[in-house]
Design a protein around this motif. Structure first.
Motif, short mmCIF file in Angstrom:
data_model
loop_
_atom_site.label_atom_id
_atom_site.label_comp_id
_atom_site.label_asym_id
_atom_site.label_seq_id
_atom_site.Cartn_x
_atom_site.Cartn_y
_atom_site.Cartn_z
N VAL A 74 9.68 67.18 19.55
CA VAL A 74 8.97 67.21 20.83
C VAL A 74 9.46 66.01 21.64
CG1 VAL A 74 6.74 67.20 22.00
CG2 VAL A 74 6.97 68.29 19.75
N VAL A 75 10.18 66.29 22.73
CA VAL A 75 10.76 65.24 23.57
C VAL A 75 9.71 64.79 24.57
CG1 VAL A 75 12.62 64.63 25.15
CG2 VAL A 75 13.05 66.25 23.29
N HIS A 76 9.35 63.49 24.51
CA HIS A 76 8.34 62.95 25.41
C HIS A 76 8.94 62.38 26.69
CE1 HIS A 76 5.29 63.67 22.50
NE2 HIS A 76 5.76 62.80 21.64
N ARG A 77 10.11 61.75 26.57
CA ARG A 77 10.74 61.16 27.76
C ARG A 77 12.26 61.22 27.60
NH1 ARG A 77 6.52 59.12 31.28
NH2 ARG A 77 8.29 58.92 32.66
N VAL A 78 12.96 61.33 28.73
CA VAL A 78 14.41 61.21 28.79
C VAL A 78 14.67 60.18 29.88
CG1 VAL A 78 16.60 62.37 29.24
CG2 VAL A 78 14.74 63.64 28.13
N LEU A 79 15.12 58.99 29.47
CA LEU A 79 15.23 57.87 30.40
C LEU A 79 16.63 57.28 30.40
CD1 LEU A 79 11.87 56.19 29.40
CD2 LEU A 79 12.28 57.56 31.44
N HIS A 80 17.04 56.80 31.54
CA HIS A 80 18.34 56.14 31.68
C HIS A 80 18.26 54.78 31.01
CE1 HIS A 80 21.74 54.11 33.59
NE2 HIS A 80 22.25 55.34 33.70
N LYS A 81 19.37 54.36 30.40
CA LYS A 81 19.37 53.07 29.70
C LYS A 81 19.04 51.91 30.63
CE LYS A 81 24.16 51.60 30.08
NZ LYS A 81 25.35 51.18 29.36
N GLY A 82 19.35 52.03 31.91
CA GLY A 82 19.05 50.98 32.87
C GLY A 82 17.56 50.70 33.00
N THR A 83 16.76 51.69 32.72
CA THR A 83 15.30 51.52 32.75
C THR A 83 14.90 50.38 31.83
OG1 THR A 83 15.05 53.89 33.11
CG2 THR A 83 13.10 52.69 32.38
N PHE A 84 15.49 50.32 30.64
CA PHE A 84 15.10 49.31 29.66
C PHE A 84 15.97 48.07 29.71
CE2 PHE A 84 13.60 53.38 28.05
CZ PHE A 84 12.26 53.12 28.26
N SER A 85 17.20 48.21 30.15
CA SER A 85 18.04 47.02 30.30
C SER A 85 17.41 46.08 31.31
CB SER A 85 19.44 47.40 30.77
OG SER A 85 20.08 48.20 29.82
N ASP A 86 16.91 46.63 32.39
CA ASP A 86 16.23 45.84 33.41
C ASP A 86 14.96 45.21 32.83
OD1 ASP A 86 15.81 44.91 36.17
OD2 ASP A 86 14.09 46.27 36.10
N PHE A 87 14.22 46.00 32.08
CA PHE A 87 13.00 45.48 31.45
C PHE A 87 13.33 44.31 30.52
CE2 PHE A 87 10.64 45.53 27.45
CZ PHE A 87 9.41 45.06 27.89
N LEU A 88 14.35 44.49 29.68
CA LEU A 88 14.71 43.43 28.73
C LEU A 88 15.19 42.18 29.46
CD1 LEU A 88 16.59 45.55 26.06
CD2 LEU A 88 14.30 44.56 25.87
N PHE A 89 15.95 42.36 30.53
CA PHE A 89 16.43 41.21 31.31
C PHE A 89 15.25 40.46 31.92
CE2 PHE A 89 17.66 39.43 35.42
CZ PHE A 89 18.61 38.52 35.01
N ARG A 90 14.31 41.19 32.52
CA ARG A 90 13.18 40.54 33.18
C ARG A 90 12.25 39.87 32.18
NH1 ARG A 90 10.07 44.29 35.21
NH2 ARG A 90 11.36 46.04 34.72
N SER A 91 12.10 40.45 31.00
CA SER A 91 11.17 39.87 30.02
C SER A 91 11.82 38.76 29.20
CB SER A 91 10.65 40.96 29.08
OG SER A 91 11.71 41.48 28.32
N LYS A 92 13.17 38.66 29.27
CA LYS A 92 13.93 37.65 28.52
C LYS A 92 13.61 37.67 27.03
CE LYS A 92 14.37 34.53 32.47
NZ LYS A 92 14.00 35.45 33.48
N MET A 93 13.38 38.86 26.50
CA MET A 93 13.06 39.00 25.08
C MET A 93 14.36 39.01 24.27
SD MET A 93 10.06 41.85 25.29
CE MET A 93 9.35 41.54 23.69
#
Length: 120
Positions: A74-93
Motif C-alpha cells: 500500500v503506497v502512502h506517498r510518492v515524493l521527490h528526493k528534494g522534498t527531504f534533501s531540503d528538510f535535512l539541509f534546514r534541520s542540519k541533522m
C-alpha cells in the motif's frame, strides 16, 4: 511479487509526472518478500517510529513510502528526493535520510495522511 495499491494521495502525486516518467518509475517499482527480507539500503529501506514500520523504495529522484498490509503493498506517498534533501539541509541533522525521516513529525504526518486516504 505483491499487488501494488495506491491511495488517492500517492496516485495524485505520481499522476503529476509525465506519462513516460510514470511508466519508467512504475516499471522499476517491483516489491517481493525477498526484497523486504534483505533490504539493500540503496533501493529499499525501512523506517520505524513508535511501533509503526514503513518501507522506502528509491527510483530515480523519487521515493515511494509504503507498508505491506493484507498481502499488498500500500503506497502512502510518492515524493521527490528534494522534498527531504531540503528538510535535512534546514534541520542540519547529521543522519542518513531514513534515520532523519524516522525522527521527523512532519514526515509521519505526511504518511498518516496517506494511510487515511482512500485506496484507488
Amino acid at each position: 511479487m505483491f499487488q501494488i495499491v495506491f491511495n488517492e494521495i500517492s496516485a495524485a502525486e505520481i499522476s503529476r509526472l509525465g506519462t513516460l516518467e510514470q511508466l519508467e518509475l512504475l516499471d522499476e517499482f517491483k516489491v517481493s518478500e525477498k526484497d523486504l527480507d534483505q533490504l539493500d539500503g540503496d533501493r529499499f529501506g525501512k523506517i520505524e517510529r513508535e511501533g509503526k514500520m514503513l518501507y522506502r523504495f528509491r527510483a530515480k529522484d523519487y521515493r515511494f513510502y509504503f507498508e505491506v498490509k493484507d498481502g499488498a503493498v500500500v503506497v502512502h506517498r510518492v515524493l521527490h528526493k528534494g522534498t527531504f534533501s531540503d528538510f535535512l539541509f534546514r534541520s542540519k541533522m547529521p543522519l542518513a535520510e531514513d534515520e532523519a525521516l524516522a525522527e521527523s513529525k512532519h514526515f509521519w504526518k505526511l504518511i498518516d495522511e496517506g494511510r487515511n486516504a482512500r485506496r484507488v
